[in-house]
Design a protein around this motif. Structure first.
Motif, short mmCIF file in Angstrom:
data_model
loop_
_atom_site.label_atom_id
_atom_site.label_comp_id
_atom_site.label_asym_id
_atom_site.label_seq_id
_atom_site.Cartn_x
_atom_site.Cartn_y
_atom_site.Cartn_z
N LEU A 194 -103.09 -15.63 65.74
CA LEU A 194 -104.10 -14.59 65.54
C LEU A 194 -104.72 -14.12 66.85
CD1 LEU A 194 -106.02 -15.77 62.34
CD2 LEU A 194 -104.03 -14.28 62.51
N CYS A 195 -104.89 -15.04 67.80
CA CYS A 195 -105.56 -14.71 69.06
C CYS A 195 -104.67 -13.98 70.05
CB CYS A 195 -106.14 -15.97 69.71
SG CYS A 195 -107.53 -16.69 68.81
N HIS A 196 -103.38 -13.92 69.79
CA HIS A 196 -102.46 -13.27 70.72
C HIS A 196 -102.84 -11.79 70.87
CE1 HIS A 196 -98.77 -11.94 72.67
NE2 HIS A 196 -98.46 -13.23 72.85
N ARG A 197 -102.96 -11.34 72.12
CA ARG A 197 -103.44 -9.98 72.39
C ARG A 197 -102.41 -8.90 72.06
NH1 ARG A 197 -108.96 -9.98 73.10
NH2 ARG A 197 -109.58 -11.82 74.28
N ILE B 184 -104.30 -10.38 66.28
CA ILE B 184 -105.55 -9.60 66.26
C ILE B 184 -106.11 -9.49 67.67
CG2 ILE B 184 -107.90 -9.51 65.32
CD1 ILE B 184 -106.78 -11.32 63.01
N GLY B 185 -105.99 -10.59 68.41
CA GLY B 185 -106.53 -10.65 69.76
C GLY B 185 -107.90 -11.27 69.77
N GLY B 186 -108.07 -12.31 70.58
CA GLY B 186 -109.37 -12.95 70.68
C GLY B 186 -109.31 -14.17 71.57
N ASN B 187 -110.47 -14.61 72.02
CA ASN B 187 -110.55 -15.84 72.82
C ASN B 187 -110.52 -17.08 71.94
OD1 ASN B 187 -110.71 -14.48 75.27
ND2 ASN B 187 -112.95 -14.39 75.24
N VAL C 81 -108.40 -20.75 77.43
CA VAL C 81 -108.57 -19.32 77.19
C VAL C 81 -108.22 -18.50 78.42
CG1 VAL C 81 -110.18 -17.47 76.56
CG2 VAL C 81 -110.35 -19.72 75.45
N GLY C 82 -108.80 -18.87 79.58
CA GLY C 82 -108.69 -18.08 80.79
C GLY C 82 -110.04 -17.52 81.16
#
Length: 280
Positions: free
Chosen positions: A41-44, A48-51, A216-217
């Motif tokens: 889900l967090c994949h940009r 969806i994109g998210g930390n 996260v980065g």
């Protein structure tokens, strides 16, 4: 319309000082393999994109439970941004009439207070002994030398449920965070990796911070890192116990109470959008 083997997963996208998170209401059902789900889900590009992925859970002893998963699938025991997002979410979704909540985290219960604009979070007491953080160094880690690549740094470390390392730097706007961030995060002195804050003290009541978040980065804002930056600034004699912490995504007010040793932070949290994600 979905195929017989696919299903739609409702979600809410939120952010706290620019750090975005995906909130799932798991009061009725907890998803299988949340680590894998967080990475998906967090994949940009393909998600969806998210930390972070945040799971809202039932709790026996608190108002709600919270599980926090970073974009790489690793679990964070506690996160100030996550708690602010969850607090705003449960109020907007009318899941509680309360304006003061006790949220269960992997690092223990945390108290939050909700107002129209800001969410206040009690981050508890900082832990500062090496083995408690954990750091592979003894005693308190204040202004200790550490060489990263070919550069000498001075580090101050503590835990707020997750490990933090603070480095004081001038001109942090141009400092190569993306180069040194992962080198700090994965250094052998930090057995569980680390969140690293590069801090420029503007004055006794004002500091500027850029954060490389574990798993996260570089992020636009991190409440735990802002709290760690305050503690490190006080321990090194650079700031008072109440400061405004400026980050790329906005500002947070942070207080370190001299009486009970608790850290209190105040900052916004907002809904961005809601949707449904198609799962195979």
């Amino acid at each position: 319309m979905t195929s017989g083997s696919s299903k739609l997963l409702p979600f809410t996208k939120m952010h706290a000082t620019g750090s975005d998170a995906i909130v799932l209401n798991c009061l009725k059902k907890i998803p299988q393999n949340p680590q894998h789900l967080a990475r998906k889900l967090c994949h940009r590009n393909t998600g969806i994109g998210g930390n972070q992925l945040l799971l809202l859970l039932k709790s026996k002893n608190c108002d709600f439970g919270v599980k926090v998963y970073n974009a790489d699938g690793s679990e964070a025991q506690v996160c100030g941004n996550a708690l602010r997002c969850i607090a705003r979410y449960v109020r907007e979704e009318k899941l509680t009439p309360k304006k003061e909540l006790l949220l269960e985290t992997g690092a223990g219960p945390r108290q939050v207070k909700i107002s129209s604009k800001l969410i206040e979070v009690d981050m508890d007491e900082p832990r500062m002994k090496g083995k408690e953080i954990p750091v592979n160094l003894s005693g308190r880690i204040v202004n200790r030398p550490l060489k990263i690549d070919t550069k000498d740094f001075r580090i101050t470390c503590l835990s707020l449920g997750t490990p933090h390392c603070v480095v004081f730097q001038e001109a942090i706007d141009t400092f190569p965070v993306t180069r040194f961030g992962p080198l700090f995060e994965n250094h052998s002195v930090f057995p569980q990796r680390v969140n690293i804050s590069f801090v420029n003290v503007i004055g006794k009541k004002e500091i500027h911070t850029r954060v490389w978040e574990r798993g996260v980065g570089e992020t636009a804002g991190c409440s735990s890192a802002a709290s760690a930056a305050l503690v490190a600034s006080v321990l090194n004699g650079f700031a008072d116990r109440s400061v405004t912490v400026h980050m790329p995504g906005g500002k947070i007010e942070v207080d370190w109470n001299a009486k009970d040793n608790h850290i209190i932070l105040r900052g916004p949290a907002e809904k961005i959008f809601t949707g449904e994600f198609l799962l195979p």
